[in-house]
Design a protein around this motif. Structure first.
Motif, PDB file in Angstrom:
ATOM      1  N   ARG A  67      50.799  12.208  18.707  1.00 59.68           N
ATOM      2  CA  ARG A  67      50.408  13.223  17.855  1.00 59.68           C
ATOM      3  C   ARG A  67      50.459  14.632  18.328  1.00 59.68           C
ATOM      4  NH1 ARG A  67      46.330  12.840  13.711  1.00 59.68           N
ATOM      5  NH2 ARG A  67      45.085  14.760  13.641  1.00 59.68           N
ATOM      6  N   PHE A  79      41.897   9.458  21.183  1.00 56.97           N
ATOM      7  CA  PHE A  79      43.193   9.545  20.825  1.00 56.97           C
ATOM      8  C   PHE A  79      43.720  10.837  21.024  1.00 56.97           C
ATOM      9  CE2 PHE A  79      46.862   9.224  17.672  1.00 56.97           C
ATOM     10  CZ  PHE A  79      47.607   8.093  18.317  1.00 56.97           C
ATOM     11  N   PRO A 112      53.790   1.953  21.644  1.00 56.27           N
ATOM     12  CA  PRO A 112      54.408   2.140  20.101  1.00 56.27           C
ATOM     13  C   PRO A 112      53.616   3.296  19.460  1.00 56.27           C
ATOM     14  CG  PRO A 112      52.864   0.384  20.446  1.00 56.27           C
ATOM     15  CD  PRO A 112      53.070   0.638  21.532  1.00 56.27           C
ATOM     16  N   TYR A 113      52.744   3.744  20.078  1.00 57.93           N
ATOM     17  CA  TYR A 113      51.982   4.922  19.199  1.00 57.93           C
ATOM     18  C   TYR A 113      52.924   6.385  19.159  1.00 57.93           C
ATOM     19  CZ  TYR A 113      49.905   6.373  23.665  1.00 57.93           C
ATOM     20  OH  TYR A 113      49.473   6.913  24.840  1.00 57.93           O
ATOM     21  N   CYS A 114      52.519   6.990  18.300  1.00 59.06           N
ATOM     22  CA  CYS A 114      52.955   8.434  18.463  1.00 59.06           C
ATOM     23  C   CYS A 114      51.709   9.207  18.866  1.00 59.06           C
ATOM     24  CB  CYS A 114      53.423   9.047  17.021  1.00 59.06           C
ATOM     25  SG  CYS A 114      53.206  10.651  16.595  1.00 59.06           S
ATOM     26  N   GLN A 120      56.408  16.044  14.292  1.00 57.51           N
ATOM     27  CA  GLN A 120      55.085  15.865  13.643  1.00 57.51           C
ATOM     28  C   GLN A 120      54.336  16.977  13.624  1.00 57.51           C
ATOM     29  OE1 GLN A 120      55.449  13.068  12.603  1.00 57.51           O
ATOM     30  NE2 GLN A 120      55.644  11.411  13.992  1.00 57.51           N
ATOM     31  N   LYS A 167      53.131   2.203  10.246  1.00 56.34           N
ATOM     32  CA  LYS A 167      54.416   2.476   9.655  1.00 56.34           C
ATOM     33  C   LYS A 167      55.364   1.425  10.062  1.00 56.34           C
ATOM     34  CE  LYS A 167      58.058   5.413  11.155  1.00 56.34           C
ATOM     35  NZ  LYS A 167      58.271   6.319  11.684  1.00 56.34           N
ATOM     36  N   ASP A 211      61.101  12.623  14.555  1.00 55.43           N
ATOM     37  CA  ASP A 211      60.276  13.283  13.594  1.00 55.43           C
ATOM     38  C   ASP A 211      59.657  14.489  13.808  1.00 55.43           C
ATOM     39  OD1 ASP A 211      60.492  11.031  11.119  1.00 55.43           O
ATOM     40  OD2 ASP A 211      59.978  10.014  12.839  1.00 55.43           O
ATOM     41  N   TYR A 248      52.118  18.294  11.312  1.00 53.78           N
ATOM     42  CA  TYR A 248      51.133  18.043  10.285  1.00 53.78           C
ATOM     43  C   TYR A 248      50.249  19.050  10.168  1.00 53.78           C
ATOM     44  CZ  TYR A 248      48.207  17.156  14.059  1.00 53.78           C
ATOM     45  OH  TYR A 248      47.340  17.049  15.214  1.00 53.78           O
ATOM     46  N   ILE A 293      58.681  11.241   8.740  1.00 50.98           N
ATOM     47  CA  ILE A 293      57.576  10.503   8.334  1.00 50.98           C
ATOM     48  C   ILE A 293      56.565  10.718   9.672  1.00 50.98           C
ATOM     49  CG2 ILE A 293      56.582   8.246   7.892  1.00 50.98           C
ATOM     50  CD1 ILE A 293      58.741   9.215   5.961  1.00 50.98           C
ATOM     51  N   ARG A 294      55.527  11.560   9.020  1.00 56.10           N
ATOM     52  CA  ARG A 294      54.418  12.024  10.017  1.00 56.10           C
ATOM     53  C   ARG A 294      53.342  11.095  10.075  1.00 56.10           C
ATOM     54  NH1 ARG A 294      54.926  18.473   8.941  1.00 56.10           N
ATOM     55  NH2 ARG A 294      56.913  18.492  10.055  1.00 56.10           N
ATOM     56  N   ALA A 295      53.587  10.020  11.131  1.00 55.04           N
ATOM     57  CA  ALA A 295      52.487   9.114  11.344  1.00 55.04           C
ATOM     58  C   ALA A 295      51.798   9.228  12.400  1.00 55.04           C
ATOM     59  CB  ALA A 295      53.135   7.748  11.235  1.00 55.04           C
ATOM     60  N   VAL A 296      50.872  10.147  12.688  1.00 53.38           N
ATOM     61  CA  VAL A 296      50.574  10.864  13.656  1.00 53.38           C
ATOM     62  C   VAL A 296      48.875  10.414  14.246  1.00 53.38           C
ATOM     63  CG1 VAL A 296      51.808  12.865  13.572  1.00 53.38           C
ATOM     64  CG2 VAL A 296      49.745  12.738  12.628  1.00 53.38           C
ATOM     65  N   GLY A 297      48.472   9.556  13.309  1.00 57.73           N
ATOM     66  CA  GLY A 297      46.917   9.260  13.488  1.00 57.73           C
ATOM     67  C   GLY A 297      46.857   8.194  14.568  1.00 57.73           C
ATOM     68  N   LYS A 298      45.780   7.635  14.889  1.00 56.27           N
ATOM     69  CA  LYS A 298      45.415   6.611  15.610  1.00 56.27           C
ATOM     70  C   LYS A 298      45.931   5.233  14.931  1.00 56.27           C
ATOM     71  CE  LYS A 298      41.984   4.686  18.751  1.00 56.27           C
ATOM     72  NZ  LYS A 298      40.420   4.887  19.130  1.00 56.27           N
ATOM     73  N   GLY A 299      46.825   4.545  15.514  1.00 53.05           N
ATOM     74  CA  GLY A 299      47.113   3.404  14.690  1.00 53.05           C
ATOM     75  C   GLY A 299      48.243   3.582  13.662  1.00 53.05           C
ATOM     76  N   PHE A 300      48.671   4.800  13.277  1.00 49.54           N
ATOM     77  CA  PHE A 300      49.655   5.000  12.102  1.00 49.54           C
ATOM     78  C   PHE A 300      51.196   4.595  12.353  1.00 49.54           C
ATOM     79  CE2 PHE A 300      46.707   8.601  10.178  1.00 49.54           C
ATOM     80  CZ  PHE A 300      45.619   7.783   9.829  1.00 49.54           C
ATOM     81  N   GLU A 301      51.648   5.076  13.503  1.00 51.46           N
ATOM     82  CA  GLU A 301      52.892   4.667  13.700  1.00 51.46           C
ATOM     83  C   GLU A 301      53.094   3.297  13.572  1.00 51.46           C
ATOM     84  OE1 GLU A 301      55.473   6.742  14.209  1.00 51.46           O
ATOM     85  OE2 GLU A 301      57.129   5.432  15.032  1.00 51.46           O
ATOM     86  N   GLU A 302      52.059   2.446  14.391  1.00 56.05           N
ATOM     87  CA  GLU A 302      52.143   1.152  14.438  1.00 56.05           C
ATOM     88  C   GLU A 302      51.939   0.551  13.062  1.00 56.05           C
ATOM     89  OE1 GLU A 302      50.110   3.058  16.338  1.00 56.05           O
ATOM     90  OE2 GLU A 302      49.785   1.922  18.101  1.00 56.05           O
TER      91      GLU A 302
END
Lengths: 560, 452
Positions: A313, A451, A309-311, A343, B319, A341, A345, B308-317
């Motif tokens: 980065r 990460f 599920p994770y992005c 990303q 979101k 998206d 950032y 929607i930039r949820a790029v950190g550890k656990g961020f996408e989850e």
């Protein structure tokens, strides 16, 4: 237990905290009440117990009234317990014969409108504190020496940066790398965004610095096979080409990195026409075939889905950078990036993203519910803004796959007794406040082992982890509060190991003793959380200053 | 903060500014102005009795001006050091008026109106700049009407509204509603005052005002000067009561804000202002929407963003969890305009890029995810310290030396370097400490230097 013959003399100091307490509670009543409590021989009210005057009164009380237990009823131990403890120490009383009662944050402040009830609650709190204080025992801080040598596991950019940081501070470092050469992921990359630095040149430069430093010992084609001990005193077995080494280590940094996910079965991945970004890096490094005119990249292949599920980065920035490199090597090549998206950032990434648009990299948003399809000559994608499918010619399809945890991350996790998260990455002590520490003292982490991280982040984290790990090295010893777990009843312990499994800090181990299997508390590693004592069904473990007897006395005092 | 305040190796110079830096890596001379607080720091216990008694009310900068504080204050309750400070711009005593109530109240005798700034010289080996950032002023974006529509707030203002210790005690009270409530309170105060005056007159003439006023209006007592005044007072009283009742009726219908819009990239990724991405705003919008939903389970939120930039550890989850559990809808599109509709409800107009339609939607409150702007005064600070800035006015670094400034021995971390979130700032702070320590604490280097 305190010596029964000892005459317990408790002094109770009631702090007004200006009007913060005295404005809402009846202090005269609390004073009279406290005087009548068992073992209380002295009660005093102070405007501010924490002011210089208030502290002097406490010291005076200890000396003139022969107090051997001190209770301060005031604000909160969070801010003031260390001050009161050390003040007791200065007056010659063991600092752990001090008990604090919170009658401000947990009483006067929350019962501002209820003076009578608030005062009654304060009485309960004071009675409980006094009951516990009577049973307090002196404790001594625990000190343990630290072996001034660091171990870094993993010789990628994060690990090499951490290693150099230790060495630059004058500390000896052992760097263990499982591959034949240092450099990690850098060895497989072409250029690094956004500065387009040559990855191999950077790797070479770092490797030269690491191997040429007198404080650094490097073992390549080596792995850590056993880690025993605790912060400051680890014994580490390393399997190397020249035989096994056993080295004394003070602190450990985990910099084992990650690996690129291989998208078997996705989008027709074949490693030839449909490849990963990592495989594209190799092509770019060697020079892209001039026949490649149409490239389509697909983002989030194997990530941001149910399984993972994770992005990850860094794949968007990698794609943008590689798209620009393709345009540079084959200026008439068309490059499209199909994304969910972008990303990009931060300052540098967004700038590179804008640049790439100027350099005519094309971006098309896709909906994961209706993903692109890779066909023999093209990629079909639904273009939301046009409202129809589009066919993009593609002689090369590049899949942006996530960084995933190393296959042996769980092995390292077990060796070091540090946790990994649901995605297989190492889990830091606190996601926000301790990103580079493990909960276990003495072990730190950085880079993509934690990460996915880009070059800037991996370098910053490598420096940061070394900084955190240097603290015990600089001090040369670890001193911990003695409020820790102790095996109070050795006979009761059956060596079941339940507490060992539950300890979040790796502070417990089972030892074979003359009496059989018994738990042993590694005192410098223990943080006194109490999980073990609460779990032990044999009541063999106990927490100093929070013993069953002391807590029972508090509960009884409350129910009284 | 507590750890910093308590650490034996840390000398904390709060409320101070660096005025000059000379020297080089390993040997800097730094001049620091310790601004006077007009409070003796070693005497003040931070009890706050002075602030309770201070008569001067000032908008509270910590609560983004949404609440107020006094002219003697501590920046916020948990602040370190807890020492109070007198605001010289607003203190009556310091502005030549008679007051000094705080000095009389302070039992620790910590107030000293004559205390002056002090200049401190420091000798240090390395310097770390961690000056942070500013919130972009969304008033600069005309189409979002931040200054005109009261229920359009910034994320940091919303943060204060969400805070249990903030100006609304954590209730999502809308600014327009709060203004009405404040007006009601002001009018009620007025009414109480005039009622008091009327009570006296009623007692004097032994007659209720209403009955008297009827007679007066019918033409009685026209020559009586005292009764004339009474009539004027009563008329004025009525003139207040009527709008007050109106307002009260209006306020009776107020509820907390339940339909929230969060607008991303306000001032960021915008060529007119800051072209860069501020990195952390997507996550704070999700977080604020989730907390608002915790406070009031009927809350629904729409988050409008390009990506929607949820790029950190656990961020996408996180979101996804927000979408599943906290009634958050993520809308892909950039908001074109905010207007004000009935009941002070902001109306958001945007293009839904998935449906290719321009849409308008009414909300109770709109929260702007404002850009991370370089901090005011960074140019002057950079000049004083002697480091270069990048083109956006962040302190310049390079990706291979992420915390090294252009001057050896001077390092940077956090949003003074570029926008970043908490974990990254914390990690970078350790990195900067490492680089600084390499210079500041190097017994061997010093030996070498001595030999050279």
């Amino acid at each position: 237990m305190p010596d029964k013959k000892e005459d317990i003399r408790i002094g109770v100091f009631l702090c007004h905290c200006g009007s913060n307490i005295a404005g809402y509670l009846n202090m005269e009543e609390l004073e009279e009440f406290s005087k009548k409590l068992p073992h209380v021989t002295f009660v005093q009210r102070n405007l501010y117990s924490c002011s210089e005057g208030g502290i002097n009164e406490i010291k005076k009380g200890i000396k003139e009234q022969n107090l051997n237990r001190v209770v301060v009823a005031s604000c909160t131990p969070r801010t003031h317990e260390p001050l009161f403890r050390s003040s007791c120490g200065e007056a010659g009383l063991n600092p752990y014969l001090f008990e604090m009662v919170n009658i401000r944050d947990q009483c006067s402040w929350v019962h501002m409108q209820e003076k009578e009830d608030g005062t009654t609650k304060a009485k309960d709190l004071i009675r409980m504190g006094v009951a516990k204080a009577a049973l307090l025992e002196p404790q001594e801080p625990i000190m343990s020496e630290v072996q001034i040598r660091a171990l870094v596991i993993g010789g990628g950019i994060a690990g090499m940066t951490a290693t150099l940081a230790f060495a630059n501070r004058g500390y000896e470092v052992v760097l263990v790398e499982k591959e034949e050469a240092l450099g990690g992921m850098l060895n497989h990359l072409s250029k690094l965004g956004p500065t387009m630095t040559d990855a191999s040149a950077l790797a070479e430069e770092k490797v030269r610095a690491v191997t040429g430093h007198s404080k650094i010992t490097v073992f390549t084609k080596a792995k850590v096979t056993l880690v025993q001990g605790f912060i400051g005193k680890y014994k580490v077995d390393i399997e190397t080409e020249s035989g096994n080494k056993n080295i004394d280590i003070g602190v450990i940094v985990v910099a084992t990195g990650g690996r690129a996910f291989v998208p078997e079965g996705l989008y027709g991945y074949d490693g030839k026409r449909v490849i990963t970004q990592l495989e594209l890096e190799v092509l770019l490094k060697n020079g892209l075939a001039s026949a490649i005119k149409n490239v389509v990249m697909i983002q989030c292949v194997g990530s941001r889905n149910e399984e993972r599920p994770y992005c990850s980065r860094i794949c968007c920035q990698t794609a943008v950078k590689n798209a620009m490199l393709i345009r540079e090597q084959n200026p008439d090549a068309k490059v499209s990036i199909l994304y969910r998206d972008m990303q990009m950032y931060g300052v540098e990434n967004e700038e590179m993203f804008r640049d790439s648009k100027v350099k005519r990299v094309r971006y098309i948003n896709y909906d994961p519910a209706n993903p692109p399809e890779v066909e023999p000559d093209n990629v079909r994608v639904y273009h939301a803004l046009l409202g129809r499918d589009m066919d993009l010619a593609a002689d090369l399809v590049v899949l942006s796959t996530p960084i995933v945890a190393q296959d042996d991350a769980n092995v390292v996790s077990q060796l070091l007794r540090v946790p990994i998260d649901e995605n297989g990455f190492f889990m830091e002590g606190h996601v926000k406040l301790k990103p580079l520490d493990f909960a276990t003292s003495g072990i730190f982490l950085c880079g993509s082992a934690r990460f996915p991280a880009n070059i800037r982040e991996a370098v910053a984290q490598g420096l940061g982890a070394a900084s955190r790990a240097s603290i015990p090295l600089a001090k040369g010893s670890v001193v911990v509060e003695p409020i820790i777990s102790v095996l109070a009843n050795e006979d009761a312990c059956r060596g079941c190991g339940l507490c060992v499994a539950l300890c979040p800090y790796g502070a417990l181990e089972i030892q074979n003793t003359e009496k059989g299997r018994k738990v042993h508390v590694i005192d410098v590693a223990c943080k006194g959380c109490g999980v073990c004592a609460a779990t032990c069904y044999q009541h063999a473990l106990s927490i100093n200053s929070f013993t069953d007897k002391q807590i029972e006395a508090q509960v009884e005092a409350f129910l009284n | 903060m507590l750890d910093v305040g308590r650490h034996p190796n840390i000398e904390l110079l709060a409320y101070s500014e660096v005025e000059n830096v000379e020297g080089e890596a390993g040997d800097f001379k730094v001049t620091v102005r310790r601004k006077t607080r007009y409070v003796e720091e070693d005497k003040c216990t931070g009890c706050g009795a002075c602030a309770e008694k201070c008569p001067t009310v000032v908008p509270d900068a910590f609560n983004e001006g949404l609440g107020d504080r006094r002219a003697i204050y501590s920046y916020f309750a948990q602040g370190i050091p807890s020492t109070h400070t007198i605001d010289p711009d607003h203190c009556r005593q310091l502005n030549g008026k008679k007051c000094g109530i705080c000095a009389k109240t302070c039992q620790a005798e910590a107030i000293n109106f004559d205390k002056e700034d002090r200049i401190v010289e420091l000798n240090v080996g390395a310097i770390i700049v961690a000056a942070g950032y500013d919130v972009f002023d969304p008033g600069r974006i005309p189409e979002y009407r931040y200054n005109e529509i009261p229920n359009v707030v910034t994320a940091i203002e919303f943060e204060r509204l969400l805070s249990a210790s903030g100006p609304t005690g954590g209730h999502m009270d809308r600014p327009s509603d709060r203004a009405v409530v404040a007006e009601i309170e002001a009018l009620e105060k007025k009414v109480r005052k005039s009622q008091k005056a009327l009570d006296k007159l009623e007692e004097k003439f032994n007659e209720p005002s209403a009955a008297f006023y009827k007679k007066f209006q019918a033409g009685q007592y026209q020559d009586d000067e005292d009764r004339q005044k009474w009539a004027d007072k009563y008329a004025a009283h009525l003139a207040v009561i009527e709008p007050l009742e109106e307002l009260k009726k209006k306020a009776a219908g107020f509820t907390v804000a339940k339909r929230l819009a969060f607008i991303q990239c306000v001032g960021s990724r915008d060529f007119r202002f800051y072209p860069f991405c501020s990195g952390y705003c997507c996550m704070h919008s999700i977080k604020e929407a989730m907390i608002a939903h915790e406070h009031e389970p009927e809350t629904t939120s729409s988050i409008f963003g390009m990506d929607i930039r949820a790029v950190g550890k656990g961020f996408e989850e996180y979101k996804i969890r927000g979408g599943n559990n906290s009634n958050i809808t993520y809308v892909r599109g950039r908001v074109a305009e905010i207007t004000e509709g009935p009941n002070n409800n902001p109306i958001v107009t945007y293009e839904d890029t998935r449906e290719r339609k321009v849409k308008s939607q009414e909300f109770d409150m709109v929260v702007l995810a404002t850009a991370c702007a370089p901090i005011k005064g960074i140019a002057a600070l950079a000049k004083t310290v002697g480091v270069e800035l990048d083109k956006y006015n962040f302190i310049k670094t390079s990706s291979l030396s992420p915390v090294d400034t252009t001057t050896p021995g001077i390092f940077v971390c956090g949003c003074a370097e570029s926008p970043m979130d908490v974990p990254e700032s914390v990690a970078q702070a350790s990195s900067a400490a490492e680089r600084a320590a390499e210079i500041a604490f190097q017994p061997e280097l010093e030996k070498e230097k001595a030999v050279a």
